[in-house]
Design an enzyme around this catalytic site. Sequence first.
Site, PDB file in Angstrom:
ATOM      1  N   CYS A 224       8.907  -2.804  14.709  1.00 40.31           N
ATOM      2  CA  CYS A 224       8.508  -3.439  13.453  1.00 40.31           C
ATOM      3  C   CYS A 224       9.149  -2.656  12.320  1.00 40.31           C
ATOM      4  O   CYS A 224       9.186  -1.429  12.355  1.00 40.31           O
ATOM      5  CB  CYS A 224       6.983  -3.416  13.312  1.00 40.31           C
ATOM      6  SG  CYS A 224       6.377  -4.321  11.864  1.00 40.31           S
TER       7      CYS A 224
ATOM      8  N   CYS B 281       3.026   0.642   8.808  1.00 40.09           N
ATOM      9  CA  CYS B 281       1.591   0.861   8.577  1.00 40.09           C
ATOM     10  C   CYS B 281       1.198   2.176   9.262  1.00 40.09           C
ATOM     11  O   CYS B 281       1.557   2.414  10.418  1.00 40.09           O
ATOM     12  CB  CYS B 281       0.794  -0.314   9.127  1.00 40.09           C
ATOM     13  SG  CYS B 281       1.319  -1.885   8.387  1.00 40.09           S
TER      14      CYS B 281
ATOM     15  N   GLY C 196       5.517  -6.295  16.010  1.00 40.31           N
ATOM     16  CA  GLY C 196       6.350  -6.963  15.016  1.00 40.31           C
ATOM     17  C   GLY C 196       5.579  -7.717  13.953  1.00 40.31           C
ATOM     18  O   GLY C 196       4.390  -8.002  14.091  1.00 40.31           O
TER      19      GLY C 196
ATOM     20  N   GLU D 101       6.090  -5.824  24.628  1.00 43.80           N
ATOM     21  CA  GLU D 101       4.869  -5.919  25.413  1.00 43.80           C
ATOM     22  C   GLU D 101       4.089  -7.190  25.084  1.00 43.80           C
ATOM     23  O   GLU D 101       4.094  -7.662  23.955  1.00 43.80           O
ATOM     24  CB  GLU D 101       4.002  -4.675  25.183  1.00 43.80           C
ATOM     25  CG  GLU D 101       4.630  -3.460  25.844  1.00 43.80           C
ATOM     26  CD  GLU D 101       3.965  -2.149  25.492  1.00 43.80           C
ATOM     27  OE1 GLU D 101       3.907  -1.285  26.374  1.00 43.80           O
ATOM     28  OE2 GLU D 101       3.499  -1.985  24.357  1.00 43.80           O
TER      29      GLU D 101
ATOM     30  N   CYS E  91      -0.547   2.382  12.824  1.00 46.55           N
ATOM     31  CA  CYS E  91      -0.051   1.504  13.893  1.00 46.55           C
ATOM     32  C   CYS E  91       1.076   2.163  14.677  1.00 46.55           C
ATOM     33  O   CYS E  91       2.054   2.647  14.108  1.00 46.55           O
ATOM     34  CB  CYS E  91       0.443   0.184  13.285  1.00 46.55           C
ATOM     35  SG  CYS E  91       1.253  -0.899  14.476  1.00 46.55           S
TER      36      CYS E  91
ATOM     37  N   ASN F  71      -7.854   2.082  17.353  1.00 45.81           N
ATOM     38  CA  ASN F  71      -7.415   2.479  18.688  1.00 45.81           C
ATOM     39  C   ASN F  71      -6.434   3.639  18.563  1.00 45.81           C
ATOM     40  O   ASN F  71      -5.358   3.465  18.013  1.00 45.81           O
ATOM     41  CB  ASN F  71      -6.744   1.306  19.398  1.00 45.81           C
ATOM     42  CG  ASN F  71      -7.749   0.215  19.718  1.00 45.81           C
ATOM     43  OD1 ASN F  71      -8.750   0.463  20.371  1.00 45.81           O
ATOM     44  ND2 ASN F  71      -7.498  -0.987  19.228  1.00 45.81           N
TER      45      ASN F  71
ATOM     46  N   SER G 245      -4.019  -8.856   7.988  1.00 49.33           N
ATOM     47  CA  SER G 245      -4.347  -7.449   8.212  1.00 49.33           C
ATOM     48  C   SER G 245      -4.693  -6.816   6.873  1.00 49.33           C
ATOM     49  O   SER G 245      -3.826  -6.285   6.195  1.00 49.33           O
ATOM     50  CB  SER G 245      -3.153  -6.732   8.844  1.00 49.33           C
ATOM     51  OG  SER G 245      -2.912  -7.257  10.124  1.00 49.33           O
TER      52      SER G 245
ATOM     53  N   CYS H   6      -5.001  -3.398  20.235  1.00 53.62           N
ATOM     54  CA  CYS H   6      -4.267  -3.605  18.984  1.00 53.62           C
ATOM     55  C   CYS H   6      -3.602  -2.335  18.507  1.00 53.62           C
ATOM     56  O   CYS H   6      -4.244  -1.297  18.417  1.00 53.62           O
ATOM     57  CB  CYS H   6      -5.201  -3.969  17.839  1.00 53.62           C
ATOM     58  SG  CYS H   6      -6.083  -5.458  18.040  1.00 53.62           S
TER      59      CYS H   6
ATOM     60  N   CYS I  55      -1.699 -12.302  23.788  1.00 53.52           N
ATOM     61  CA  CYS I  55      -1.229 -11.649  22.568  1.00 53.52           C
ATOM     62  C   CYS I  55       0.264 -11.392  22.714  1.00 53.52           C
ATOM     63  O   CYS I  55       0.692 -10.637  23.584  1.00 53.52           O
ATOM     64  CB  CYS I  55      -2.003 -10.335  22.400  1.00 53.52           C
ATOM     65  SG  CYS I  55      -1.449  -9.362  21.004  1.00 53.52           S
TER      66      CYS I  55
ATOM     67  N   HIS J 175      -7.503  -4.412   5.899  1.00 51.75           N
ATOM     68  CA  HIS J 175      -7.699  -2.972   6.165  1.00 51.75           C
ATOM     69  C   HIS J 175      -8.131  -2.119   4.982  1.00 51.75           C
ATOM     70  O   HIS J 175      -8.501  -0.953   5.165  1.00 51.75           O
ATOM     71  CB  HIS J 175      -6.469  -2.330   6.804  1.00 51.75           C
ATOM     72  CG  HIS J 175      -5.985  -3.032   8.031  1.00 51.75           C
ATOM     73  ND1 HIS J 175      -6.839  -3.504   9.011  1.00 51.75           N
ATOM     74  CD2 HIS J 175      -4.732  -3.370   8.445  1.00 51.75           C
ATOM     75  CE1 HIS J 175      -6.129  -4.081   9.976  1.00 51.75           C
ATOM     76  NE2 HIS J 175      -4.860  -4.025   9.646  1.00 51.75           N
TER      77      HIS J 175
HETATM   78  N1  SAH Z   1       2.356  -7.213  12.273  1.00 55.33           N
HETATM   79  C1  SAH Z   1       1.251  -8.088  12.277  1.00 55.33           C
HETATM   80  C2  SAH Z   1       0.765  -8.440  13.666  1.00 55.33           C
HETATM   81  C3  SAH Z   1       0.681  -7.336  14.707  1.00 55.33           C
HETATM   82  S1  SAH Z   1      -0.543  -6.098  14.536  1.00 55.33           S
HETATM   83  C4  SAH Z   1       0.123  -7.512  11.471  1.00 55.33           C
HETATM   84  O1  SAH Z   1       0.196  -6.359  11.105  1.00 55.33           O
HETATM   85  O2  SAH Z   1      -0.814  -8.254  11.191  1.00 55.33           O
HETATM   86  C5  SAH Z   1      -2.080  -6.867  15.049  1.00 55.33           C
HETATM   87  C6  SAH Z   1      -3.317  -6.201  14.413  1.00 55.33           C
HETATM   88  O3  SAH Z   1      -3.580  -4.896  14.968  1.00 55.33           O
HETATM   89  C7  SAH Z   1      -3.149  -5.975  12.922  1.00 55.33           C
HETATM   90  O4  SAH Z   1      -4.310  -6.317  12.223  1.00 55.33           O
HETATM   91  C8  SAH Z   1      -2.918  -4.491  12.866  1.00 55.33           C
HETATM   92  O5  SAH Z   1      -3.176  -4.001  11.591  1.00 55.33           O
HETATM   93  C9  SAH Z   1      -3.859  -3.994  13.918  1.00 55.33           C
HETATM   94  N2  SAH Z   1      -3.615  -2.616  14.336  1.00 55.33           N
HETATM   95  C10 SAH Z   1      -2.460  -1.927  14.277  1.00 55.33           C
HETATM   96  N3  SAH Z   1      -2.624  -0.673  14.759  1.00 55.33           N
HETATM   97  C11 SAH Z   1      -3.920  -0.570  15.143  1.00 55.33           C
HETATM   98  C12 SAH Z   1      -4.685   0.471  15.753  1.00 55.33           C
HETATM   99  N4  SAH Z   1      -4.139   1.639  16.086  1.00 55.33           N
HETATM  100  N5  SAH Z   1      -5.982   0.232  16.000  1.00 55.33           N
HETATM  101  C13 SAH Z   1      -6.539  -0.987  15.713  1.00 55.33           C
HETATM  102  N6  SAH Z   1      -5.855  -2.006  15.169  1.00 55.33           N
HETATM  103  C14 SAH Z   1      -4.562  -1.808  14.868  1.00 55.33           C
HETATM  104 FE1  SF4 Z   2       4.122  -3.800  11.846  1.00 56.37          FE
HETATM  105 FE2  SF4 Z   2       1.722  -5.002  12.010  1.00 56.37          FE
HETATM  106 FE3  SF4 Z   2       2.081  -2.505  12.972  1.00 56.37          FE
HETATM  107 FE4  SF4 Z   2       2.083  -2.922  10.340  1.00 56.37          FE
HETATM  108  S1  SF4 Z   2       0.359  -3.238  11.746  1.00 56.37           S
HETATM  109  S2  SF4 Z   2       3.562  -1.648  11.483  1.00 56.37           S
HETATM  110  S3  SF4 Z   2       3.079  -4.911  10.211  1.00 56.37           S
HETATM  111  S4  SF4 Z   2       3.063  -4.367  13.730  1.00 56.37           S
END
Ligand code: SAH
Ligand code: SF4
Length: 387
Positions: free
Chosen positions: A131, A135, A195, A111, A138, A326, A249, A369, A124, A251
């Site tokens: 991935c 996390c 990813g 996507e 995510c 989200n 990231s 995100c 984006c 968090h």
């Molecule tokens: N893998 C990389 C880039 C993709 S994720 C990374 O983790 O940085 C892009 C951003 O969205 C990251 O900061 C991730 O932690 C955040 N993210 C993932 N799931 C989310 C969610 N459900 N709500 C808000 N942000 C989220």
């Molecule tokens: Fe992968 Fe980024 Fe999602 Fe973590 S937040 S699972 S590194 S896409």
Amino acid sequence: MSMIAAHPGLLPPRTEARETLVGLDRRGLADRLQDLGVPERQLRMRARQLWSWLYVRGATDFAAMTDIAKELRSELGASFSLARPDVAVEQISEDGTRKWLLRLTDGKEVETVYIPEEDRGTLCISSQVGCTLTCSFCHTGTQKLVRNLNPAEIVGQIMVARDRLGDWPGAVAEDARGIPDTERKITNVVLMGMGEPLYNFDNVREAMTIASDGEGLSVSKRRITLSTSGVVPEIPRWGAEAGTMLAISLHAVRDELRDQLVPINKRWPIRDLLDACRAYPGLSNAKRITFEYVMLKDVNDSVSDAKELVRLLAKIPAKINLIPFNPWPGAPFECSDWEQIEQFAEIVNRAGYASPVRSPRGRDIMAACGQLKSASVKERASARVAV
Ligand code: SAH
Ligand code: SF4
């Protein structure tokens, strides 16, 4: 929300055997031309012409390339294509955000999301199918099938978006709702889709070199941001070899919690991660690292977390981005209450970080995100349930 284009599954099966030129650099183009028998002394000029048709004008047809001899054009057309990934689904949110589900030649899907604002547009893009990291907040991390995207598929996302947005000289968008009135529709690129980009280092670097070329797609490195969950050893290398802006990231401000939220932290804890950030080349007040912090109710959103965050980042040129969590179906977290986010943001604000809360965009199309996960996987899962 509106949806157009083909429904997944309705796309014709791909029969394309020709290699696409999209994603090749000048060198790659020259090699292909050489294979076609173009004489050595013409290679550089021909490659330059092809490059410009591809990345300046967005040509989708060799016939348009009028400064290239007809015979060579037809030879090119017989051996190569100008294909981008197929758009399986295009969704347009009420706020103008767009999400494209792209089908790759092997049937896998990724996507890409476009977020328009008044004076800019951010694309984006994804770096992998799924991935390998997990996390816990995510959605992408729950997807089983994972592979790296190649440069053609990464650059291809930008090309598709520019096609759909009418972002080529003389082009217009089929549906212009919400697209800014700027000369360029995509002013910024963020590697924040599906990813972990630093686990696909070489392909992402190659693609960003093409994207940032001033005589081509021309998205300057200052307007490209790579987001990483914290692959520490690759951070200095990315700084040296690609030198884009960086987002982390984070968090969590304590290792015990970050181990759970971002499991890669067990390998490279917060201290190592921040050391790598401090050493990132070229940092200044004008070039800061973005720290992303997802707001999870009763998990990481206390006043003491906020204070610790400010303390941890004190000596790093930083921006802080608080991301309201989200939700996705079955997610084990809730988004922090609004008052809690405000209280947290107030502390961050008082420490000198302006507008730290990222406003959620495209929520109605699950484009925010961490919500990305290709529809086919979901559909297959629901088909299994139905069976
Ligand atoms: N893998 C990389 C880039 C993709 S994720 C990374 O983790 O940085 C892009 C951003 O969205 C990251 O900061 C991730 O932690 C955040 N993210 C993932 N799931 C989310 C969610 N459900 N709500 C808000 N942000 C989220
Ligand atoms: Fe992968 Fe980024 Fe999602 Fe973590 S937040 S699972 S590194 S896409």
